[in-house]
Design an enzyme around this catalytic site. Structure first.
Site, PDB file in Angstrom:
ATOM      1  CB  SER A  65      -1.361   0.012   1.236  1.00  0.00           C
ATOM      2  OG  SER A  65      -2.014  -1.259   1.140  1.00  0.00           O
ATOM      3  CE1 TYR A 193      -4.307  -1.037  -5.660  1.00  0.00           C
ATOM      4  CE2 TYR A 193      -4.450  -2.814  -4.877  1.00  0.00           C
ATOM      5  CZ  TYR A 193      -3.843  -1.828  -4.946  1.00  0.00           C
ATOM      6  OH  TYR A 193      -4.122  -1.468  -3.439  1.00  0.00           O
ATOM      7  CB  VAL A 263      -0.780  -6.042   4.437  1.00  0.00           C
ATOM      8  CG1 VAL A 263      -1.247  -4.899   4.803  1.00  0.00           C
ATOM      9  CG2 VAL A 263      -0.698  -6.046   2.723  1.00  0.00           C
TER      10      VAL A 263
END
Length: 309
Positions: A65, A193, A263
């Site tokens: 992220s 992504y 994460v």
């Protein structure tokens, strides 16, 4: 920062390391579950161009992220504020980073901010380019410009693992496509992504990225402005309000610097007109933040008086 501060970093690592016993590595992405939960490392890039490090600093890890701040900057450079924020909001959320709940209740149905998964997917959909390879190449080139490290690439093993377990993100994409927030092909977006999240760095790379964002987008070595000043400020603001998932408020009080976690266990810190900080500790707390890294960053902020508040 002088040698005594280098020794202080080592002491802070020792103080924060026991907290890793209370965390767990991310296992919902299988490849991330292989990380050593006892790992903890930090690099600090300073205004005089020096980098101080402690811990397992040679360990590579994926951005996850943290990549959201990078693609947000790139999308804003591609399209401008009006377009980007017509599709993604600017407000924090108390929901988990992968929640779909607010999308179902908000009118218009757009993600609350670019730091949650739905918002980040919408932002990645905006990255200019005609193919996944071209768009990923632009993201990587942008990172290369910030770090002066052209060897940075993505980890195919992690990207594949993420893509194969991306059912919730796939659901978010299709929901947003129904509401015209996402325009492009969903599977291509997910491929981009997951590769974006799987870009590998070390703590020094992360610290330099933090320095660039913190110092109005200027590369410290080339003196070139990689990110326009206004966009760097927008990114820093989102890091303060939304960067640490739904622990951002407590983090602002305890640490008080713009930061973004992932994460994989990475934390990016961007002190305005000051240090860039890169931390890696894969043992996570219940909100998805590095548990040892949070404690370490809190100690660094207090020791060097870094809070912006």
């Amino acid at each position: 920062m002088i040698c005594s501060e280098q020794e202080t970093l080592l002491e802070m690592i020792d103080l924060a390391l026991p907290y890793t016993k209370h965390g767990k590595v991310a296992t919902y992405i299988p490849a991330l579950g292989e990380a050593d939960p006892d790992t903890l490392a930090v690099s600090i890039y300073t205004t005089n161009g020096e980098c101080y490090s402690a811990g397992n600093i040679n360990q590579k890890f994926t951005l996850q992220s943290i990549s959201k701040v990078i693609t947000l900057a790139l999308a804003l450079m591609d399209h401008g504020e009006d377009y980007v924020f017509s599709k993604v909001g600017m407000e924090p959320t108390g929901d988990p980073f992968n929640s779909i709940a607010k999308l179902e209740t908000l009118v218009p149905s757009k993600p609350l901010n670019p730091m949650i998964n739905a918002g980040a997917l919408a932002v990645t959909d905006m990255i200019a380019g005609s193919t996944v390879e071209e768009r990923l190449g632009r993201i990587l080139s942008f990172i290369h410009e910030m770090t002066n490290n052209t060897s940075i690439h993505y980890c195919d093993k992690v990207a594949t693992s993420e893509y194969e377990t991306a059912d919730l993100n796939r659901a978010l994409c299709y929901f947003m496509k129904q509401h015209r927030v996402v325009i492009g092909d969903v599977e291509q977006l997910l491929e981009l992504y997951t590769k974006q999240c799987a870009i590998e760095v070390d703590c020094k790379d992360l610290a330099i990225i933090g320095y660039v964002i913190g110092n109005e987008g200027v590369n410290p070595d080339t003196k070139r402005r990689v990110i326009p000043m206004q966009i760097a400020r927008i990114v820093k603001t989102f890091m303060v309000t939304c960067g640490m998932y739904n622990a951002s408020g407590e983090f602002a009080i305890r640490v008080g610097i713009p930061a973004k976690s992932g994460v994989s266990g990475g934390i990016l810190g961007a002190v305005p007109y000051g240090m860039g900080i890169g931390i890696y500790g894969p043992a996570l707390d219940e909100k998805g933040n590095s548990i040892g890294g949070m404690k370490l960053l809190e100690g660094i902020s207090h020791r060097f008086n870094l809070s912006i508040f």
